[in-house]
Write a protein that holds these residues in place. Structure first.
Motif, PDB file in Angstrom:
ATOM      1  N   ARG A 198      -4.046   1.996  -3.554  1.00  0.00           N
ATOM      2  CA  ARG A 198      -2.653   2.233  -3.196  1.00  0.00           C
ATOM      3  C   ARG A 198      -1.853   0.985  -3.569  1.00  0.00           C
ATOM      4  O   ARG A 198      -2.049  -0.085  -3.003  1.00  0.00           O
ATOM      5  N   ASN A 238       0.979   6.125  -4.079  1.00  0.00           N
ATOM      6  CA  ASN A 238      -0.078   7.095  -3.814  1.00  0.00           C
ATOM      7  C   ASN A 238      -1.322   6.790  -4.641  1.00  0.00           C
ATOM      8  O   ASN A 238      -1.274   6.267  -5.744  1.00  0.00           O
ATOM      9  N   GLU A 239      -2.480   7.154  -4.069  1.00  0.00           N
ATOM     10  CA  GLU A 239      -3.756   6.925  -4.737  1.00  0.00           C
ATOM     11  C   GLU A 239      -3.764   7.581  -6.111  1.00  0.00           C
ATOM     12  O   GLU A 239      -3.321   8.714  -6.285  1.00  0.00           O
ATOM     13  N   LEU A 260       3.583  10.288  -0.899  1.00  0.00           N
ATOM     14  CA  LEU A 260       3.125   8.919  -0.679  1.00  0.00           C
ATOM     15  C   LEU A 260       2.466   8.734   0.675  1.00  0.00           C
ATOM     16  O   LEU A 260       1.870   7.689   0.930  1.00  0.00           O
ATOM     17  N   LYS A 295       0.006   6.992   6.014  1.00  0.00           N
ATOM     18  CA  LYS A 295      -0.845   5.859   5.661  1.00  0.00           C
ATOM     19  C   LYS A 295      -0.107   4.531   5.680  1.00  0.00           C
ATOM     20  O   LYS A 295      -0.735   3.464   5.706  1.00  0.00           O
ATOM     21  N   ASN A 300       0.816  -1.230   0.000  1.00  0.00           N
ATOM     22  CA  ASN A 300       0.000   0.000   0.000  1.00  0.00           C
ATOM     23  C   ASN A 300       0.842   1.269   0.000  1.00  0.00           C
ATOM     24  O   ASN A 300       0.452   2.280   0.571  1.00  0.00           O
ATOM     25  N   TYR A 317      -8.748   5.296  -5.703  1.00  0.00           N
ATOM     26  CA  TYR A 317      -8.352   5.191  -4.299  1.00  0.00           C
ATOM     27  C   TYR A 317      -7.403   4.013  -4.030  1.00  0.00           C
ATOM     28  O   TYR A 317      -7.082   3.732  -2.882  1.00  0.00           O
TER      29      TYR A 317
END
Length: 330
Positions: free
Chosen positions: A161, A149-150, A223, A254, A146, A159
């Motif tokens: 990742r 970046n989206e 990111l 994230k 993940n 959305y």
């Protein structure tokens, strides 16, 4: 001359060629590419001139950029450089250009740079880049889930990742004593055997050395990714790791990756502390000049869609071992 008959010149990037690389990047990724510096031609070339980035291009007979790769270093991982920023312009695809330019860059690193390894981070939503790496004897060391970046890969959704494999080509090796937590012995041993490394597995006495831990970190705001390396494990390790993690949470990261020095006798104790903070083992990187790093990741509550990952057959076995260590894996 047709596209099929075009011959290419491969060389380190020269002044004036950065714009051509940027055009290739924009054509593929728009403004979504995570290496933001690459969009500024002057800064990009200056970083290359200084040796902060080593860029190689393939140009056609009209001096148009056909392909590009770069080597980039990280202060957290001395002795290795990442082979990255690989791009082939669309009109020149299916000509094995990425395979050729990657090999030429690896030759340049072997002959001109004092490195222990070259690493690469192929994505795991297709196997093309993984195939290039596997064919050039890069071995899988682990995964970072993940991280992309989206929206970087439009075909995967706004959305999504993306995840990556971390693979390495060792340029030299040395005998090292490593202190491996019992729970991850199978995983680490798998990497040691696969890469033909000279490693001695030792048992930790479990006594913390007095003094402060040596911890440093990097963050990528685009990111929303945090990277933390623990080079020395002292008696303050629990306090330091907790503080580091809480700071990342407060800054909205994230994904958080932790690198633990396996050559430190207290690595198993630090591993247990990290597990208590929500980290799990995702691999082991042996390609630094002075240590082996146990890789751990905290996905910050975001699920890892293992069944959606596309992984080359040479790397699939390690992914299976990692998945077994993820307490939230289905």
């Amino acid at each position: 001359m047709s596209v099929e008959d075009t011959e290419f010149d491969f060389h380190l990037m020269r002044r004036g060629e950065a714009e051509g690389v940027i055009r290739c990047i924009r054509d593929e990724y728009g403004d979504r590419y995570p290496y933001r510096m690459i969009y500024d031609a002057d800064k990009f070339y200056e970083s290359s001139r200084k040796g902060e980035i080593i860029s190689m291009v393939a140009v056609d007979g009209g001096n148009n950029t056909a392909a590009h790769v770069a080597l980039v270093s990280s202060a957290l991982m001395p002795g290795t450089m990442e082979l990255c920023m690989g791009i082939v312009c669309k009109r020149y695809r299916n000509r094995s250009l990425m395979n050729t330019i990657s090999r030429k860059m690896l030759d340049h690193a072997s002959e001109n740079l004092d490195l222990t390894s070259v690493n690469s981070q192929p994505v795991t939503h297709h196997v093309y880049a993984q195939k290039v790496c596997a064919a050039q004897d890069y071995h899988c060391c682990g995964f970072v889930f993940n991280i992309a970046n989206e929206g970087l890969f439009e075909s995967l959704g706004k959305y999504h990742r993306g995840s990556i494999a971390l693979v390495a080509r060792m340029l030299r090796d040395e005998r090292r004593i490593i202190y491996v937590p019992e729970e991850v012995t199978d995983l680490v041993n798998s990497i040691v055997l696969d890469m033909g490394l000279e490693r001695e597995f030792a048992v930790s006495r479990g006594i913390f050395r007095e003094g402060m831990s040596d911890i440093s970190g990097e963050a990528d705001d685009s990111l929303q990714f945090a990277d933390t390396a623990v080079r020395r494990i002292g008696d303050d390790i629990e306090e330091r790791l907790t503080s580091e993690y809480e700071g990342q949470v407060s800054r909205g990261r994230k994904v958080s990756r932790l690198l633990l020095n396996l050559c430190d006798p207290n690595a198993p104790a630090a591993y247990d502390i990290a597990k208590g903070l929500g980290y799990f083992c995702t691999g082991m990187f042996p390609g630094c000049s002075d240590t082996d790093y146990l890789m751990m990741e905290n996905p910050m509550g975001r699920p890892i869609e293992y069944d959606d990952l596309v992984v080359h057959e040479k790397y699939a076995g390690l992914l299976g071992l990692v998945r077994k260590l993820d307490p939230h894996a289905a």
